[in-house]
Design a protein around this motif. Structure first.
Motif, PDB file in Angstrom:
ATOM      1  N   ASN A   6      32.403  33.679  48.342  1.00 51.28           N
ATOM      2  CA  ASN A   6      32.687  34.978  48.866  1.00 51.28           C
ATOM      3  C   ASN A   6      34.072  35.443  48.536  1.00 51.28           C
ATOM      4  O   ASN A   6      34.341  36.771  48.187  1.00 51.28           O
ATOM      5  CB  ASN A   6      32.968  34.731  50.732  1.00 51.28           C
ATOM      6  CG  ASN A   6      33.282  36.235  51.252  1.00 51.28           C
ATOM      7  OD1 ASN A   6      32.774  37.135  50.972  1.00 51.28           O
ATOM      8  ND2 ASN A   6      33.975  36.138  52.385  1.00 51.28           N
ATOM      9  N   GLY A   7      34.942  34.472  47.994  1.00 50.59           N
ATOM     10  CA  GLY A   7      36.376  34.969  47.365  1.00 50.59           C
ATOM     11  C   GLY A   7      35.893  35.587  46.019  1.00 50.59           C
ATOM     12  O   GLY A   7      36.600  36.896  45.483  1.00 50.59           O
ATOM     13  N   ALA A   8      35.208  35.008  45.494  1.00 50.58           N
ATOM     14  CA  ALA A   8      34.920  35.386  43.833  1.00 50.58           C
ATOM     15  C   ALA A   8      34.077  36.549  44.034  1.00 50.58           C
ATOM     16  O   ALA A   8      34.304  37.497  43.122  1.00 50.58           O
ATOM     17  CB  ALA A   8      33.861  34.324  43.466  1.00 50.58           C
ATOM     18  N   PHE A   9      33.131  36.892  44.909  1.00 50.13           N
ATOM     19  CA  PHE A   9      32.407  37.908  45.170  1.00 50.13           C
ATOM     20  C   PHE A   9      33.215  39.241  45.242  1.00 50.13           C
ATOM     21  O   PHE A   9      33.159  40.260  44.957  1.00 50.13           O
ATOM     22  CB  PHE A   9      31.229  37.820  46.238  1.00 50.13           C
ATOM     23  CG  PHE A   9      30.621  39.188  46.676  1.00 50.13           C
ATOM     24  CD1 PHE A   9      29.678  39.564  45.587  1.00 50.13           C
ATOM     25  CD2 PHE A   9      30.902  39.803  47.632  1.00 50.13           C
ATOM     26  CE1 PHE A   9      28.898  40.706  45.768  1.00 50.13           C
ATOM     27  CE2 PHE A   9      30.281  41.204  47.709  1.00 50.13           C
ATOM     28  CZ  PHE A   9      29.231  41.527  46.997  1.00 50.13           C
ATOM     29  N   THR A  10      34.245  39.127  46.326  1.00 52.13           N
ATOM     30  CA  THR A  10      35.194  40.081  46.663  1.00 52.13           C
ATOM     31  C   THR A  10      36.255  40.618  45.643  1.00 52.13           C
ATOM     32  O   THR A  10      36.350  41.590  45.085  1.00 52.13           O
ATOM     33  CB  THR A  10      35.997  39.404  48.013  1.00 52.13           C
ATOM     34  OG1 THR A  10      35.224  39.107  48.872  1.00 52.13           O
ATOM     35  CG2 THR A  10      37.076  40.441  48.299  1.00 52.13           C
ATOM     36  N   GLU A  15      37.101  44.377  41.039  1.00 56.48           N
ATOM     37  CA  GLU A  15      37.014  44.757  39.708  1.00 56.48           C
ATOM     38  C   GLU A  15      36.246  45.762  39.447  1.00 56.48           C
ATOM     39  O   GLU A  15      36.444  46.716  38.541  1.00 56.48           O
ATOM     40  CB  GLU A  15      36.908  43.521  38.980  1.00 56.48           C
ATOM     41  CG  GLU A  15      37.930  42.475  39.028  1.00 56.48           C
ATOM     42  CD  GLU A  15      37.813  41.049  38.383  1.00 56.48           C
ATOM     43  OE1 GLU A  15      36.513  40.918  38.105  1.00 56.48           O
ATOM     44  OE2 GLU A  15      38.550  40.140  38.224  1.00 56.48           O
ATOM     45  N   HIS A  16      35.113  45.782  40.148  1.00 56.13           N
ATOM     46  CA  HIS A  16      33.927  46.659  39.633  1.00 56.13           C
ATOM     47  C   HIS A  16      34.635  48.177  40.171  1.00 56.13           C
ATOM     48  O   HIS A  16      34.219  49.297  39.474  1.00 56.13           O
ATOM     49  CB  HIS A  16      32.847  46.593  40.443  1.00 56.13           C
ATOM     50  CG  HIS A  16      31.637  47.660  40.502  1.00 56.13           C
ATOM     51  ND1 HIS A  16      30.836  47.941  39.542  1.00 56.13           N
ATOM     52  CD2 HIS A  16      31.325  48.404  41.648  1.00 56.13           C
ATOM     53  CE1 HIS A  16      30.275  48.910  39.660  1.00 56.13           C
ATOM     54  NE2 HIS A  16      30.342  49.252  40.900  1.00 56.13           N
ATOM     55  N   TYR A  17      35.013  48.177  41.290  1.00 62.68           N
ATOM     56  CA  TYR A  17      35.556  49.447  41.988  1.00 62.68           C
ATOM     57  C   TYR A  17      36.628  49.904  41.067  1.00 62.68           C
ATOM     58  O   TYR A  17      36.943  51.083  40.736  1.00 62.68           O
ATOM     59  CB  TYR A  17      35.752  49.454  43.317  1.00 62.68           C
ATOM     60  CG  TYR A  17      34.363  49.325  44.250  1.00 62.68           C
ATOM     61  CD1 TYR A  17      33.909  50.858  44.114  1.00 62.68           C
ATOM     62  CD2 TYR A  17      34.254  48.683  44.954  1.00 62.68           C
ATOM     63  CE1 TYR A  17      32.571  50.762  44.736  1.00 62.68           C
ATOM     64  CE2 TYR A  17      33.005  48.594  45.435  1.00 62.68           C
ATOM     65  CZ  TYR A  17      32.299  49.561  45.490  1.00 62.68           C
ATOM     66  OH  TYR A  17      30.926  49.839  46.083  1.00 62.68           O
TER      67      TYR A  17
END
Length: 96
Positions: A6-10, A15-17
Protein backbone atom coordinates in the motif's frame (compact mmCIF):
# COMPACT_ATOMS: atom_id res chain seq x y z
CA UNK A 1 -0.54 -1.13 10.50
CA UNK A 2 0.31 -0.28 6.87
CA UNK A 3 1.35 -2.89 4.39
CA UNK A 4 4.45 -2.33 2.26
CA UNK A 5 2.45 -2.76 -0.91
CA UNK A 6 0.00 0.00 0.00
CA UNK A 7 2.83 2.42 0.78
CA UNK A 8 4.56 1.68 -2.52
CA UNK A 9 1.27 2.09 -4.39
CA UNK A 10 0.61 5.45 -2.71
CA UNK A 11 4.12 6.65 -3.60
CA UNK A 12 3.75 5.61 -7.25
CA UNK A 13 0.35 7.27 -7.43
CA UNK A 14 1.76 10.52 -6.03
CA UNK A 15 4.63 10.41 -8.56
CA UNK A 16 2.11 9.83 -11.36
CA UNK A 17 0.08 12.90 -10.40
CA UNK A 18 3.25 14.99 -10.00
CA UNK A 19 4.26 14.06 -13.57
CA UNK A 20 0.78 14.87 -14.90
CA UNK A 21 0.84 18.24 -13.15
CA UNK A 22 4.31 19.01 -14.55
CA UNK A 23 3.16 18.08 -18.06
CA UNK A 24 0.19 20.46 -17.78
CA UNK A 25 2.51 23.29 -16.70
CA UNK A 26 4.84 22.58 -19.64
CA UNK A 27 1.93 22.56 -22.11
CA UNK A 28 0.66 25.89 -20.74
CA UNK A 29 4.15 27.42 -20.90
CA UNK A 30 4.64 26.14 -24.48
CA UNK A 31 1.61 28.21 -25.50
CA UNK A 32 3.35 31.38 -24.18
CA UNK A 33 6.12 31.18 -26.78
CA UNK A 34 8.69 28.94 -28.46
CA UNK A 35 11.33 27.10 -26.50
CA UNK A 36 14.55 29.10 -26.46
CA UNK A 37 17.93 27.54 -27.24
CA UNK A 38 21.49 28.71 -27.69
CA UNK A 39 22.27 30.04 -31.14
CA UNK A 40 24.73 28.30 -33.47
CA UNK A 41 27.12 31.19 -32.88
CA UNK A 42 26.94 30.64 -29.10
CA UNK A 43 27.54 26.92 -29.53
CA UNK A 44 30.46 27.45 -31.95
CA UNK A 45 32.50 29.12 -29.20
CA UNK A 46 32.64 25.96 -27.09
CA UNK A 47 33.47 22.29 -27.55
CA UNK A 48 30.32 20.21 -27.92
CA UNK A 49 29.84 16.64 -26.68
CA UNK A 50 26.97 14.70 -28.27
CA UNK A 51 25.86 11.56 -26.43
CA UNK A 52 24.79 8.70 -28.77
CA UNK A 53 22.23 7.60 -26.19
CA UNK A 54 20.64 9.83 -23.56
CA UNK A 55 23.32 10.32 -20.95
CA UNK A 56 21.16 10.66 -17.83
CA UNK A 57 18.06 12.22 -16.34
CA UNK A 58 18.40 15.80 -15.18
CA UNK A 59 16.28 18.61 -13.73
CA UNK A 60 16.59 21.58 -16.09
CA UNK A 61 15.43 25.17 -16.12
CA UNK A 62 13.49 25.93 -19.32
CA UNK A 63 12.07 29.03 -20.88
CA UNK A 64 9.08 29.18 -23.25
CA UNK A 65 8.79 32.82 -24.27
CA UNK A 66 8.33 34.68 -20.96
CA UNK A 67 7.45 31.51 -18.98
CA UNK A 68 10.26 29.83 -17.01
CA UNK A 69 9.93 26.44 -15.28
CA UNK A 70 11.87 23.32 -14.27
CA UNK A 71 11.44 20.04 -16.14
CA UNK A 72 12.65 16.44 -15.89
CA UNK A 73 14.70 15.83 -19.04
CA UNK A 74 17.30 13.63 -20.70
CA UNK A 75 20.79 15.07 -21.25
CA UNK A 76 21.51 14.72 -24.98
CA UNK A 77 24.54 16.98 -25.51
CA UNK A 78 26.63 19.38 -23.48
CA UNK A 79 29.28 22.08 -23.54
CA UNK A 80 31.28 23.24 -20.51
CA UNK A 81 28.56 25.83 -19.76
CA UNK A 82 25.35 24.56 -21.41
CA UNK A 83 23.33 21.39 -21.98
CA UNK A 84 21.11 20.13 -24.78
CA UNK A 85 18.08 18.36 -23.36
CA UNK A 86 15.00 16.48 -24.51
CA UNK A 87 11.75 16.18 -22.59
CA UNK A 88 8.19 15.12 -23.27
CA UNK A 89 4.88 16.62 -22.17
CA UNK A 90 1.44 15.49 -23.26
CA UNK A 91 2.74 13.40 -26.18
CA UNK A 92 4.92 16.23 -27.57
CA UNK A 93 8.72 16.02 -27.52
CA UNK A 94 10.67 19.22 -26.88
CA UNK A 95 14.39 19.64 -27.62
CA UNK A 96 16.67 22.53 -26.90
Amino acid sequence: MRSTWNGAFTTRLAEHYDRRSEERLIAQAANAGPVQSLTKRELARQSLTIYPRPHRRVKAGMRFGPEALRVDALLMRSTPTAAGIEFKAQDQVYRC
